[in-house]
Scaffold this active site. Sequence first.
Site, PDB file in Angstrom:
ATOM      1  N   LEU A  75      53.297  82.228 -83.514  1.00 32.88           N
ATOM      2  CA  LEU A  75      52.472  83.391 -83.173  1.00 32.88           C
ATOM      3  C   LEU A  75      51.862  83.256 -81.789  1.00 32.88           C
ATOM      4  O   LEU A  75      51.515  84.243 -81.161  1.00 32.88           O
ATOM      5  CB  LEU A  75      51.358  83.566 -84.215  1.00 32.88           C
ATOM      6  CG  LEU A  75      51.826  83.763 -85.665  1.00 32.88           C
ATOM      7  CD1 LEU A  75      50.628  83.783 -86.602  1.00 32.88           C
ATOM      8  CD2 LEU A  75      52.633  85.049 -85.807  1.00 32.88           C
ATOM      9  N   GLY A 105      49.348  77.145 -76.750  1.00 34.94           N
ATOM     10  CA  GLY A 105      48.513  76.795 -75.621  1.00 34.94           C
ATOM     11  C   GLY A 105      48.774  75.372 -75.198  1.00 34.94           C
ATOM     12  O   GLY A 105      49.777  74.761 -75.568  1.00 34.94           O
ATOM     13  N   GLY A 160      48.506  72.876 -78.429  1.00 33.81           N
ATOM     14  CA  GLY A 160      49.269  73.093 -79.639  1.00 33.81           C
ATOM     15  C   GLY A 160      49.688  74.537 -79.770  1.00 33.81           C
ATOM     16  O   GLY A 160      49.688  75.306 -78.814  1.00 33.81           O
ATOM     17  N   SER A 161      50.052  74.913 -81.007  1.00 36.78           N
ATOM     18  CA  SER A 161      50.557  76.257 -81.259  1.00 36.78           C
ATOM     19  C   SER A 161      49.954  76.786 -82.559  1.00 36.78           C
ATOM     20  O   SER A 161      49.406  76.038 -83.368  1.00 36.78           O
ATOM     21  CB  SER A 161      52.087  76.241 -81.360  1.00 36.78           C
ATOM     22  OG  SER A 161      52.507  75.397 -82.421  1.00 36.78           O
ATOM     23  N   VAL A 162      50.078  78.112 -82.747  1.00 39.50           N
ATOM     24  CA  VAL A 162      49.692  78.773 -83.986  1.00 39.50           C
ATOM     25  C   VAL A 162      50.965  79.366 -84.587  1.00 39.50           C
ATOM     26  O   VAL A 162      51.684  80.110 -83.918  1.00 39.50           O
ATOM     27  CB  VAL A 162      48.632  79.869 -83.741  1.00 39.50           C
ATOM     28  CG1 VAL A 162      48.273  80.553 -85.053  1.00 39.50           C
ATOM     29  CG2 VAL A 162      47.403  79.286 -83.088  1.00 39.50           C
ATOM     30  N   ASP A 164      32.084  80.007 -76.394  1.00 37.84           N
ATOM     31  CA  ASP A 164      33.364  80.511 -75.876  1.00 37.84           C
ATOM     32  C   ASP A 164      33.671  81.880 -76.477  1.00 37.84           C
ATOM     33  O   ASP A 164      34.810  82.162 -76.804  1.00 37.84           O
ATOM     34  CB  ASP A 164      34.487  79.525 -76.186  1.00 37.84           C
ATOM     35  CG  ASP A 164      35.736  79.794 -75.333  1.00 37.84           C
ATOM     36  OD1 ASP A 164      35.623  80.593 -74.369  1.00 37.84           O
ATOM     37  OD2 ASP A 164      36.797  79.244 -75.625  1.00 37.84           O
ATOM     38  N   ASP A 179      37.949  80.604 -83.164  1.00 35.57           N
ATOM     39  CA  ASP A 179      38.112  79.580 -82.120  1.00 35.57           C
ATOM     40  C   ASP A 179      36.794  78.895 -81.793  1.00 35.57           C
ATOM     41  O   ASP A 179      36.090  79.277 -80.869  1.00 35.57           O
ATOM     42  CB  ASP A 179      38.728  80.161 -80.851  1.00 35.57           C
ATOM     43  CG  ASP A 179      39.463  79.080 -80.070  1.00 35.57           C
ATOM     44  OD1 ASP A 179      38.945  77.951 -80.036  1.00 35.57           O
ATOM     45  OD2 ASP A 179      40.532  79.350 -79.526  1.00 35.57           O
TER      46      ASP A 179
END
Length: 873
Positions: free
Chosen positions: A497, A500, A503-505, A628, A646
């Site tokens: 999906l 970054g 890592g990844s989603v 953030d 996040d």
Amino acid sequence: MEVSLCILLVLLHFNEGIHGLRFTKNPSNQTVTQGNMARLGCAFKGLSEPEIIWLKDGEKIYSTDQMYITLDAHHWETFYSVKSVQQQDAGKYWCEVEYYGRIISSEPAWITVEGVPHFVVEPEDVAAFAGEPFNLTCAASGPPEPVEVLWWLGGEQKGDFMPSPLVLFVKGVNDSIKFYCEAKNARGISVSRTGTVHIKVCPDYPQDVKVHHASDLNITLTWSPGFTGHSQLSTCTIQVSKGPGKKVKLPDVDVVVPPFQHVFEGLSSYSNYSVRIRCDNEVGSSPFSPWVGFHTPEAAPSAAPKNFTFELSEQQLTLSWAALEQEELRGRLLAYKVQWNQGGESQDPLLFKDNVARLSGAGRFFNATFQVAACTMAGCGPWSQPVLVMPVSAMQAQTLRGHMWVGLLFSLLVATMVGLLLIVLVRNRGKETQFGSAFAASGTDVPVSFTAARSFNRQFPEPPESTLDSLGINSDLKAKLQDVLISERLLTLGRMLGKGEFGSVREAFLKSENNSGQKVAVKVLKTDINSSSDIEQCLKEAAYMKDFHHPNVIELIGVSLHRRAQQRIPIPMVILPFMKHGDLHTFLLMSRLGDEPFTLSQQILIQFMLDIARGMEYLSSKKIIHRDLAARNCMLNENMSVCVADFGLSKKIYSGDYYRQGSVSKLPVKWIALESLADNVYTTQSDVWAFGVTMWEIMTRGQTPYPGVENSEIYEYLIKGERLKQPPDCPADIYEIMHSCWSPVPKCRPSFQRLIDQLELLWAKLNPAPVKEPLLYVNLEEEDGEQASGLVTETGTHNSEELSWGVPWQCAGIEEDEKDWLMVSSGAALAIGGDYRYIINPHGSGIDDENRHSDDGLSEDIRDEEEDVNINV
């Protein structure tokens, strides 16, 4: 032959895969006037998850404005935009996709920028000897061409416009003088920076001479150059002298600079020194700096006391030793430490000021051993050789017995060696007899049997399930995550999906113990991250989310550990609810820039803001500072409700009123409050500032804040009283709410509860229609994967109460020094500019004094955002 055929088939299959991958759309050449927008596009077909990289003149481009749009299952389109084209944006652009180590490139395109001339070689400051000739160079280019250049020296025009580049020969000057050049083309005239001709002279003496104690024998000397005389310093000379009164001058030390520091080694401890420095350039030497004195620290003594003796009488034991020299003592003597051992047991040590110790009761010290060491403030030195205390007659008898014992021990050693030799010979003879019977001649029936020392299983069983113990994280974090640990076998990963730096989603399917399941999103750390600290930081975010239970805050489903071959540490995976419509920032961009743009009503936009405010109010009540908050960190679920997400930079706080960051971090500066940029202080009020920026993102449908302002210029921009401008389609009452979030005084900003009240009144004032409002989605898939159009209903309760707005940046009950800060940073001074109506006769509603908090000591998570810059703390 068969191996060669297999290799050939693999290569043919690979080539077929390469031939099926291609760019279906290439960027096109563009000629853009300076300040206008340029947009390039590429489309790639053949991969389900391609990573399309943009390059400019061979260098990769990193930008948060890059968008991916799905054309079909294996067909993706991406765009790269430059909002305000400048001369540095001109160049060659293309796209690339990597597939199994092979690069597939699109056709290149050029962006050509038209405008007034820009300087390729701009005048720089010049340093020269008096009367010495030198050259000045100026070069400019278009487009459009041609470009002509004109020189100005000391306020006088030198010649006329000539084709670029143009070199000006100067015969020499005796005093400092200014110069610059002009460049013109068909678009207009540009003026270069103003340079200065400096006359070289001798430098001034060095400044800020400081001594830093690195150790007992080494010191580090640092200094700053004074006025360099407009010529680079080459060497510095250091003079050192030793002694408190009549000083002993040590040899001069010449140091090549920069850096402006030198480490002195081999100095004496606990001694006085003085130092001074001068520096040289090509003209000559500077005067010496003033003398700077320093005293080296103490050290533990370097030697043990010598001549350690004793005298034993009927009444007392007298111990004596020689005093240490000052060079051996290396400090101020505190005491001599005497330790003794009686019957194999250590006794309490004794301290003596002098080098003589008198102990009464001599009989109790028979057969005791004594040692002595000198001690300073830095510690004690080495021990002397042990001395055994006994009467003189006993010592003589002991000497005689010593000779007897030596003979006895020697005889015993010889007997032992003979015995060992006999044992070895007997064992070897026994082995020969054993093997002779075991391997007898054929025909004899002598069985030989053995038991295996170890058995081997040639099957490779599935490795055991990973546990939190294998991660090397602290025990508190491990205990907090134990009850949310989910077995990896229950998780099936699907398509990516997003990804970054860390890592990844991925989309995933989570099966429960009763074989039912649900669609989830999984944050997976990169496989090349093996640091326990990075893994612990990832799991701390999950630990925060474990306690969250609110419809507008994303909740944790669980944590799973992915086993890796030949790796000791498994990869942590954080399991979160699947958010059908992705992050809010991308959704807003799609509504404006997608292939099928759609309209978002003000009522829907305000509902987004309300959801975020409610989630943030809940977090502040849980004593969490997010740090953030931005549209990219807010997610949209299937009901079009926004969830704050996040928490990589979040902080749990317990007491006090703020959290102060104490490291070098990369932070999203365009969302950070003024006091956080200045002092690295983070409070709930700094989250309110970020909420105001997020409101601006929502009203502009995903635009980047502060367009045209560089990250490095944000602080200066804000301190002058400047703020984000009111978006074109933003009503004044909404802009007043977001503007109130940007007060330079933190406690003058509204609380999240106050923001909820204001937004609810605004939402009710819009008088929603009784029927549901349709909203078309683009590329939003149902559970079965089919594209669908959804209906979103934004309902609310009418409230007859009229909206009540405080004028932004008004604050009752603030201190006088805070009023001064409010006036200065709001732009009260006409020289600064800005709207200072808001600081005349401050009034307004009372301040909702939110709880502000401080950190509990959890470590930092360093987030890598394209909008980030380094903030040195």
